[in-house]
Design a protein around this motif. Structure first.
Motif, PDB file in Angstrom:
ATOM      1  N   VAL A 265      -7.461   1.582 -29.567  1.00  0.00           N
ATOM      2  CA  VAL A 265      -8.156   2.838 -29.444  1.00  0.00           C
ATOM      3  C   VAL A 265      -9.092   2.856 -28.194  1.00  0.00           C
ATOM      4  O   VAL A 265      -9.770   1.566 -28.069  1.00  0.00           O
ATOM      5  N   LEU A 266      -9.010   3.718 -27.174  1.00  0.00           N
ATOM      6  CA  LEU A 266      -9.918   3.762 -26.158  1.00  0.00           C
ATOM      7  C   LEU A 266     -11.112   3.993 -26.306  1.00  0.00           C
ATOM      8  O   LEU A 266     -11.370   5.264 -26.987  1.00  0.00           O
ATOM      9  N   VAL A 267     -12.083   3.617 -25.729  1.00  0.00           N
ATOM     10  CA  VAL A 267     -13.491   3.759 -26.106  1.00  0.00           C
ATOM     11  C   VAL A 267     -14.220   4.482 -24.876  1.00  0.00           C
ATOM     12  O   VAL A 267     -14.259   3.823 -23.878  1.00  0.00           O
ATOM     13  N   GLU A 268     -14.959   5.803 -25.054  1.00  0.00           N
ATOM     14  CA  GLU A 268     -15.508   6.568 -23.979  1.00  0.00           C
ATOM     15  C   GLU A 268     -17.132   6.596 -24.604  1.00  0.00           C
ATOM     16  O   GLU A 268     -17.355   7.633 -25.220  1.00  0.00           O
ATOM     17  N   ALA A 269     -17.780   5.602 -24.357  1.00  0.00           N
ATOM     18  CA  ALA A 269     -19.299   5.694 -25.082  1.00  0.00           C
ATOM     19  C   ALA A 269     -20.100   6.299 -24.082  1.00  0.00           C
ATOM     20  O   ALA A 269     -19.938   6.362 -22.727  1.00  0.00           O
ATOM     21  N   GLY A 270     -21.296   6.792 -24.467  1.00  0.00           N
ATOM     22  CA  GLY A 270     -22.108   7.296 -23.827  1.00  0.00           C
ATOM     23  C   GLY A 270     -21.622   8.406 -23.152  1.00  0.00           C
ATOM     24  O   GLY A 270     -21.863   8.641 -22.126  1.00  0.00           O
ATOM     25  N   PHE A 271     -21.121   9.405 -23.913  1.00  0.00           N
ATOM     26  CA  PHE A 271     -20.391  10.464 -23.343  1.00  0.00           C
ATOM     27  C   PHE A 271     -20.964  11.777 -24.114  1.00  0.00           C
ATOM     28  O   PHE A 271     -20.165  12.183 -25.269  1.00  0.00           O
ATOM     29  N   PRO A 272     -22.006  12.316 -23.703  1.00  0.00           N
ATOM     30  CA  PRO A 272     -22.623  13.611 -24.254  1.00  0.00           C
ATOM     31  C   PRO A 272     -21.587  14.687 -23.765  1.00  0.00           C
ATOM     32  O   PRO A 272     -21.719  14.896 -22.616  1.00  0.00           O
ATOM     33  N   VAL A 273     -20.848  15.161 -24.673  1.00  0.00           N
ATOM     34  CA  VAL A 273     -20.075  16.573 -24.109  1.00  0.00           C
ATOM     35  C   VAL A 273     -20.998  17.545 -23.754  1.00  0.00           C
ATOM     36  O   VAL A 273     -21.755  18.294 -24.734  1.00  0.00           O
ATOM     37  N   LEU A 283      -7.013  19.968 -21.811  1.00  0.00           N
ATOM     38  CA  LEU A 283      -8.352  20.246 -22.025  1.00  0.00           C
ATOM     39  C   LEU A 283      -9.238  19.253 -20.999  1.00  0.00           C
ATOM     40  O   LEU A 283      -8.790  18.068 -21.098  1.00  0.00           O
ATOM     41  N   ARG A 284     -10.114  19.605 -20.286  1.00  0.00           N
ATOM     42  CA  ARG A 284     -11.216  18.712 -19.441  1.00  0.00           C
ATOM     43  C   ARG A 284     -12.255  18.602 -20.344  1.00  0.00           C
ATOM     44  O   ARG A 284     -13.080  19.859 -20.282  1.00  0.00           O
ATOM     45  N   ILE A 285     -12.661  17.559 -20.564  1.00  0.00           N
ATOM     46  CA  ILE A 285     -13.983  17.572 -21.546  1.00  0.00           C
ATOM     47  C   ILE A 285     -14.985  16.547 -20.598  1.00  0.00           C
ATOM     48  O   ILE A 285     -14.552  15.585 -20.030  1.00  0.00           O
ATOM     49  N   ALA A 286     -16.036  17.234 -20.182  1.00  0.00           N
ATOM     50  CA  ALA A 286     -16.840  16.692 -19.340  1.00  0.00           C
ATOM     51  C   ALA A 286     -18.313  16.516 -19.960  1.00  0.00           C
ATOM     52  O   ALA A 286     -18.652  17.204 -20.961  1.00  0.00           O
ATOM     53  N   THR A 287     -19.076  15.485 -19.312  1.00  0.00           N
ATOM     54  CA  THR A 287     -20.460  15.536 -19.667  1.00  0.00           C
ATOM     55  C   THR A 287     -21.238  16.282 -18.869  1.00  0.00           C
ATOM     56  O   THR A 287     -22.735  16.130 -19.266  1.00  0.00           O
ATOM     57  N   SER A 288     -21.001  17.130 -18.035  1.00  0.00           N
ATOM     58  CA  SER A 288     -21.786  18.140 -17.459  1.00  0.00           C
ATOM     59  C   SER A 288     -21.017  19.248 -16.871  1.00  0.00           C
ATOM     60  O   SER A 288     -19.777  19.257 -16.795  1.00  0.00           O
ATOM     61  N   SER A 289     -21.523  20.596 -16.917  1.00  0.00           N
ATOM     62  CA  SER A 289     -21.108  21.882 -16.490  1.00  0.00           C
ATOM     63  C   SER A 289     -20.815  21.749 -15.120  1.00  0.00           C
ATOM     64  O   SER A 289     -20.317  22.564 -14.494  1.00  0.00           O
ATOM     65  N   ALA A 290     -21.791  20.923 -14.425  1.00  0.00           N
ATOM     66  CA  ALA A 290     -21.775  21.095 -12.968  1.00  0.00           C
ATOM     67  C   ALA A 290     -20.442  19.819 -12.180  1.00  0.00           C
ATOM     68  O   ALA A 290     -19.780  19.432 -13.061  1.00  0.00           O
TER      69      ALA A 290
END
Ligand SMILES: Cc1cc2nc3c(=O)[nH]c(=O)nc-3n(C[C@H](O)[C@H](O)[C@H](O)COP(=O)(O)OP(=O)(O)OC[C@H]3O[C@@H](n4cnc5c(N)ncnc54)[C@H](O)[C@@H]3O)c2cc1C
Length: 453
Positions: A265-273, A283-290
């Protein structure tokens, strides 16, 4: 004349409430939105429960079932959701006297007090409740002396957005987003096989789905499970392991820890969508809309960030809910995930669940609002106490008749505590203001408490 009690929802807790109401000589009417009882459980029927049968069957329901020649399941065996339906919910709803009181395909749309809008007080408590529902033939109205809302939270999942709002673009991308716990090894296998799948969340649904995706990866090469976490400490999701009295729940966490450790399982922690955009069917999922946040590109997103109660049909009821947890104010401090994550909530009942409109109660997983730690057995004790309260048996309503299983690790005031003696010493025995045994003991010695509440 016997009191009438409208029960919203024929899930395990609504059915237990109906059994208790019947046993007390009152008249239950169960309104269920789905075409069959257990409609929400049906949506996650592929999931193995982490509590064995001994914690999943209500005692009053079992008393009804034995008269039908029911074979009670082995107490130590862990059923799947499908087995819970087949061996318990379906026979209870179709073979016992409950079959005459359940109205399926009836969605409750509003509850109020007949002739009294919310602002009107004098004489209010004597008025019956008026329950509006839709059954495909137009709006219907039912009157009842009391209402137990056990309509669950499955229908209102939390969104992907880290702040509790839907992420920018989330609604537009919904065709590639699943909420809750999709059946990745069964009904929905084709949707996920060979795909890069991000799973957002840190609870049992998230780790269960990720675990299933690693199994799928063995059958369907190219399947890539990616764990998206808002927090920065993945190990917090691994749970109580061997200290968890619900051993299946402990084992799930321990197995998942090893899948993460081995890189399956790949982990992307500290990732507020914050934002989701669609490009070339992905889908591109990003932590910022900028422009400058982190982002990943996947084929599918599973949002397993928990649920919230649907309060939209209760606008004319005088509710007193905690503003953060959206649970009854007396219950919220006991289950507040900011303070402690114990599954060992002190058993509670009518006293904590009744609202400012006497005769109206929240029960089941809906009574926990946004808190994630609900167990069916807690709901069965709620149902027993509420039915006693409506029947006027205050002594039975106040009594505690339940020993809850303990989780091995929980947080208390943000401090993690692994404990062989159980979370925070286990549930409190007497003190209604205490969230756990440690808190109760501290209060008995004159201290403010141990910090749970
Ligand atoms: C994947 C998963 C696994 C779980 N595993 C366990 C476990 O192992 N052990 C455990 O103790 N707990 C477990 N739980 C938690 C909990 O016990 C279950 O969610 C349980 O089903 C809650 O029962 P309930 O009756 O409160 O609500 P639900 O089962 O959600 O039932 C609510 C019912 O109300 C109906 N309804 C909704 N809105 C309306 C409306 N407006 N009008 C009429 N009817 C309506 C729904 O169709 C549904 O049938 C699990 C939960 C999930 C999601």
């Amino acid at each position: 004349m016997s009191k009438s009690v409208a029960i919203v929802g024929a899930g395990p807790v609504g059915l237990a409430a109906a059994a208790r109401v019947l046993e007390r000589g009152m008249t239950p009417i169960v309104l269920e939105a789905g075409p069959e009882a257990g409609h929400s459980v049906r949506q996650w029927q592929h999931v193995q429960l982490f509590s064995p049968w001994e914690y999943n069957v209500d005692k009053a329901a079992a008393r009804l079932l034995v008269t039908t020649g029911w074979n009670s399941p082995e107490p130590q065996v862990y059923p799947t959701g499908a087995e819970l339906l087949e061996r318990y919910i379906e026979p209870l709803a179709t073979k016992t006297p409950l079959r005459d009181v359940i109205r399926t395909s009836c969605r409750v749309t509003a509850v109020g007090r007949a002739g009294f809008d919310k602002a009107k007080t004098k004489g209010r408590e004597q008025a019956q409740f008026e329950i509006r529902y839709q059954n495909g033939k137009g709006p219907e109205t039912l009157r009842a002396d009391a209402v137990i809302d056990a309509s669950g939270t499955w229908g209102s999942p939390n969104p992907a957005g880290a702040g509790g709002l839907t992420a920018i673009g989330e609604r537009e991308a919904v065709a590639r987003i699943s909420y809750g716990m999709p059946d990745v090894l069964g009904k929905e296998l084709a949707r996920f096989a060979g795909k890069a799948v991000a799973v957002l969340g840190a609870g049992h649904s998230a780790i269960g789905t990720l675990t299933d995706l690693t199994t799928l990866a063995q059958q369907a090469p190219g399947t890539r499970p990616i764990w998206l976490l808002r927090g920065t400490e993945p190990a917090k999701a691994f749970g109580g392991g061997a200290n968890d009295k619900l051993s299946a729940r402990g084992e799930l966490g321990a197995r998942f820890a090893s899948l993460v450790g081995s890189g399956q399982v790949l982990v992307e922690a500290g990732f507020p969508v914050a934002a989701i955009t669609q490009a070339d069917g992905r889908l591109r999922i990003a932590t910022s809309s900028a422009c400058c946040g982190r982002s990943i590109v996947v084929d599918e997103l599973v949002v397993a960030t928990g649920f919230r109660p649907d309060l939209s049909f209760l606008g004319e009821i005088r509710l007193r809910l905690d503003p953060a947890i959206e649970a009854p104010v007396a219950l919220a401090p006991l289950i507040d995930p900011n303070e402690h994550s114990c599954g060992t909530v002190r058993p509670h009942g009518a006293r904590e669940l009744v609202q400012d409109d006497p005769g109206f109660y929240l029960a089941g997983i809906k009574s926990y609002g946004r808190a994630p730690t609900f167990l069916m057995i807690t709901g069965y004790e709620q149902a027993r106490s509420i039915a006693a309260d409506i029947a006027g048996d205050k002594e039975a309503a106040a009594r505690v008749e339940l020993e809850l299983p303990e989780t091995g690790v929980c947080t208390r005031g943000g401090v993690e505590s692994g404990s062989a003696a159980g979370c925070c010493g286990g549930p409190a025995k007497q003190d209604v203001s205490a969230c756990c045994a440690d808190d109760e003991r501290a209060k008995q010695t004159g201290a403010a408490g141990c910090g749970c509440s």
